[in-house]
Enzyme design. Structure first.
Site, PDB file in Angstrom:
ATOM      1  N   ARG A   1       0.825  -1.213   0.000  1.00 19.13           N
ATOM      2  CA  ARG A   1       0.000   0.000   0.000  1.00 19.13           C
ATOM      3  C   ARG A   1       0.857   1.261   0.000  1.00 19.13           C
ATOM      4  O   ARG A   1       0.456   2.281  -0.561  1.00 19.13           O
ATOM      5  CB  ARG A   1      -0.954  -0.008   1.187  1.00 19.13           C
ATOM      6  CG  ARG A   1      -2.130  -0.937   0.920  1.00 19.13           C
ATOM      7  CD  ARG A   1      -3.115  -0.929   2.059  1.00 19.13           C
ATOM      8  NE  ARG A   1      -4.343  -1.592   1.653  1.00 19.13           N
ATOM      9  CZ  ARG A   1      -5.170  -2.200   2.486  1.00 19.13           C
ATOM     10  NH1 ARG A   1      -4.901  -2.237   3.773  1.00 19.13           N
ATOM     11  NH2 ARG A   1      -6.258  -2.773   2.040  1.00 19.13           N
TER      12      ARG A   1
ATOM     13  N   LYS B   1     -15.680 -15.997   4.901  1.00 18.97           N
ATOM     14  CA  LYS B   1     -17.114 -16.044   5.207  1.00 18.97           C
ATOM     15  C   LYS B   1     -18.032 -15.760   4.021  1.00 18.97           C
ATOM     16  O   LYS B   1     -17.843 -14.799   3.306  1.00 18.97           O
ATOM     17  CB  LYS B   1     -17.421 -15.035   6.304  1.00 18.97           C
ATOM     18  CG  LYS B   1     -16.813 -15.418   7.628  1.00 18.97           C
ATOM     19  CD  LYS B   1     -17.188 -14.408   8.670  1.00 18.97           C
ATOM     20  CE  LYS B   1     -16.705 -14.860  10.046  1.00 18.97           C
ATOM     21  NZ  LYS B   1     -16.770 -13.758  11.004  1.00 18.97           N
TER      22      LYS B   1
ATOM     23  N   GLY C   1     -12.704  -4.077   0.951  1.00 15.30           N
ATOM     24  CA  GLY C   1     -14.115  -3.764   1.178  1.00 15.30           C
ATOM     25  C   GLY C   1     -14.663  -2.795   0.143  1.00 15.30           C
ATOM     26  O   GLY C   1     -15.780  -2.958  -0.343  1.00 15.30           O
TER      27      GLY C   1
ATOM     28  N   GLY D   1      -7.870  -7.505   0.429  1.00 12.08           N
ATOM     29  CA  GLY D   1      -6.586  -7.299   1.103  1.00 12.08           C
ATOM     30  C   GLY D   1      -5.776  -8.583   1.187  1.00 12.08           C
ATOM     31  O   GLY D   1      -4.580  -8.604   0.879  1.00 12.08           O
TER      32      GLY D   1
HETATM   33  P1  ADP Z   1      -9.872 -10.917   1.150  1.00 16.71           P
HETATM   34  O1  ADP Z   1      -9.206 -10.070   2.207  1.00 16.71           O
HETATM   35  O2  ADP Z   1      -8.962 -11.190  -0.004  1.00 16.71           O
HETATM   36  O3  ADP Z   1     -11.208 -10.344   0.752  1.00 16.71           O
HETATM   37  P2  ADP Z   1     -11.034 -12.651   3.135  1.00 16.71           P
HETATM   38  O4  ADP Z   1     -10.684 -11.660   4.197  1.00 16.71           O
HETATM   39  O5  ADP Z   1     -12.449 -12.863   2.816  1.00 16.71           O
HETATM   40  O6  ADP Z   1     -10.194 -12.343   1.799  1.00 16.71           O
HETATM   41  O7  ADP Z   1     -10.496 -14.087   3.558  1.00 16.71           O
HETATM   42  C1  ADP Z   1      -9.134 -14.334   3.787  1.00 16.71           C
HETATM   43  C2  ADP Z   1      -8.955 -15.422   4.796  1.00 16.71           C
HETATM   44  O8  ADP Z   1      -9.699 -16.573   4.466  1.00 16.71           O
HETATM   45  C3  ADP Z   1      -7.514 -15.860   4.878  1.00 16.71           C
HETATM   46  O9  ADP Z   1      -6.965 -15.436   6.110  1.00 16.71           O
HETATM   47  C4  ADP Z   1      -7.580 -17.380   4.762  1.00 16.71           C
HETATM   48  O10 ADP Z   1      -6.760 -18.050   5.688  1.00 16.71           O
HETATM   49  C5  ADP Z   1      -9.040 -17.665   5.058  1.00 16.71           C
HETATM   50  N1  ADP Z   1      -9.450 -18.963   4.500  1.00 16.71           N
HETATM   51  C6  ADP Z   1      -9.357 -19.373   3.235  1.00 16.71           C
HETATM   52  N2  ADP Z   1      -9.758 -20.648   3.102  1.00 16.71           N
HETATM   53  C7  ADP Z   1     -10.121 -21.053   4.343  1.00 16.71           C
HETATM   54  C8  ADP Z   1     -10.610 -22.291   4.877  1.00 16.71           C
HETATM   55  N3  ADP Z   1     -10.798 -23.348   4.098  1.00 16.71           N
HETATM   56  N4  ADP Z   1     -10.862 -22.341   6.192  1.00 16.71           N
HETATM   57  C9  ADP Z   1     -10.665 -21.265   6.976  1.00 16.71           C
HETATM   58  N5  ADP Z   1     -10.213 -20.079   6.549  1.00 16.71           N
HETATM   59  C10 ADP Z   1      -9.930 -19.974   5.228  1.00 16.71           C
HETATM   60 MG    MG Z   2      -9.520  -9.928   4.332  1.00 22.77          MG
END
Ligand code: ADP
Ligand code: MG
Length: 400
Positions: free
Chosen positions: A37, A205, A379, A355
């Site tokens: 960033r 999620k 977000g 992120g």
């Molecule tokens: P982004 O920041 O790219 O939008 P998120 O914040 O939604 O992504 O999700 C990222 C997190 O999801 C990571 O820390 C990763 O470890 C977790 N994750 C991915 N697959 C799984 C899984 N099968 N079980 C638990 N956590 C997971």
């Molecule tokens: Mg995230």
């Protein structure tokens, strides 16, 4: 929306320019573990400094509780910014107080200063319009008459905050290069993208991404789901998902999505599972529809990696958000790597949002230039794709 080039052609030499940047980097103590960033913020700051502006940067770091907290000081960030710019960058000890005033007063043309963490002031994030406006007025007064405001923190434009929204109403405002580029790229994804258009979603999620899934579903040709949220989809199909991440309260919503998506949806066919959530847990490949009750899925399996890569290979436009597995643990990073590699290997117009996804690209050692655009705003990019108005953008467009 006026932009940085408009400001530069109006002339900034000798003028103070307040820049809202997104410098919210991950820290390990005082060490920046990913300076993406900071580097992304450089071009706007550099152009202004080179044009002779006195650049005053405001930004937040982490989630301090509206009061000074040394653990969230921007000191490491100001240091890194100075290293990357190759010049001295002063850090004010406060936001709009005596230190900030003397730091700003001490700036020569072409110099850059950083104000201390804007979230050390509770008014920044206040829900009370008057409180935010009061802080915005102090920020505007700090840079004085004839100053301009450049909004360059795309990662915060979905927030109605003093340094993002209110201050833009008090000073002549311009979109920085980063905000402009992000908005243009995301508009192509919500507008008329080249087909096939493939979206890969992962992360933890379903509830975080439900809005974006609903908004994107009618527009995409394929929607590929990995990560922790895949298990809620598998459960909605009636499969046992063992101890995998599962949002029971989202199963009904997810069933509806399954019905709406039809054959657009691509889910994992196998998973890499383990008996606990740990870096040293023993990885085992199991079928996605037969996850043993004592195991949790932590990554997509080898056949899913191939399936996801084949789907991505067909695409002319790709949007990827959310890691396919727990990429922070090397034993469960292969799925995320495979998704990223398939995008790099393809020639689609590709956008990475989120992120953690952007961090994964860098920490897994993939070439950043293998992607058309890596969004700095997690977000914010999701809310944009959901079709929501982003306060920090509408204010630049003069719509609020
Ligand atoms: P982004 O920041 O790219 O939008 P998120 O914040 O939604 O992504 O999700 C990222 C997190 O999801 C990571 O820390 C990763 O470890 C977790 N994750 C991915 N697959 C799984 C899984 N099968 N079980 C638990 N956590 C997971
Ligand atoms: Mg995230």
């Amino acid at each position: 929306m006026k932009n940085l080039d408009d400001l530069l052609s109006e002339g900034v030499s000798g003028r103070r320019v307040l820049v809202r940047a997104d410098l919210n980097v991950p820290l390990d103590g005082e060490t920046i573990t990913d300076d993406g960033r900071v580097r992304a913020s450089l071009p706007t700051i550099q152009k202004l400094a080179e044009a002779g502006a006195q650049v005053v940067v405001t930004a937040h770091l982490g989630r301090p509780k509206g009061a000074p907290d040394p653990q969230f000081s921007l000191a490491p960030v100001a240091r890194r910014l100075g290293e990357l710019l190759g010049t001295e960058v002063a850090l004010a000890g406060d936001l709009v107080g005596e230190s900030a005033k003397s730091t700003v007063a001490g700036l020569s043309d072409g110099q850059v200063a950083v104000l201390e963490n804007v979230r050390f002031d509770a008014r920044e994030t206040s829900k009370d319009d008057a409180e935010r406006e009061a802080l915005a007025a102090e920020l505007a007064a700090l840079v004085g008459e004839d100053a301009a405001f450049v909004s360059d923190g795309f990662g915060v434009v979905h927030r109605k905050q003093a340094s993002v929204y209110d201050v833009a109403r008090k000073l002549p405002n311009y979109a920085g290069g980063l905000v402009l580029a992000e908005v243009e790229v995301l508009r192509t994804l919500t507008g008329d993208p080249q087909r096939p258009y493939v979206v890969v979603l992962g992360g933890s999620k379903v509830s975080d991404k439900l809005g974006v899934i609903k908004a994107l579903l009618p527009k995409v040709d394929k929607l590929v789901i990995g990560g922790g949220m895949a298990y809620t989809f598998l459960a909605a199909q009636g499969h046992d998902v063992g101890t995998s991440l599962l949002q029971e309260d989202q199963i009904d919503n997810t069933k509806q999505l399954l019905a709406d998506a039809g054959d657009k949806l691509v889910l994992p066919v196998d998973v890499v599972a383990a008996d606990r959530f740990a870096a040293d847990a023993e990885p085992q490949v199991v079928e996605a529809d037969a996850i043993p009750s004592d195991l949790m899925g932590l990554d997509i399996g080898p056949r899913s990696r191939e399936l996801f890569a084949e789907t991505l290979a067909t695409a002319s436009t790709v949007f990827w958000n959310g890691p396919a597995g727990v990429f922070e643990f090397p034993a469960f990073a292969e799925g995320t790597k495979a998704v990223a590699q398939a995008i790099v290997d393809g020639d689609a117009f590709s956008v990475v949002g989120g992120g953690d996804s952007a961090a994964a690209v860098r920490t897994l050692g993939l070439p950043e230039d293998g992607f058309s655009h890596i969004s700095t705003g997690g977000g914010a990019s999701l809310e944009f794709l959901e079709g929501k108005d982003l306060p920090g953008v509408t204010v630049l467009e003069g719509r609020s």
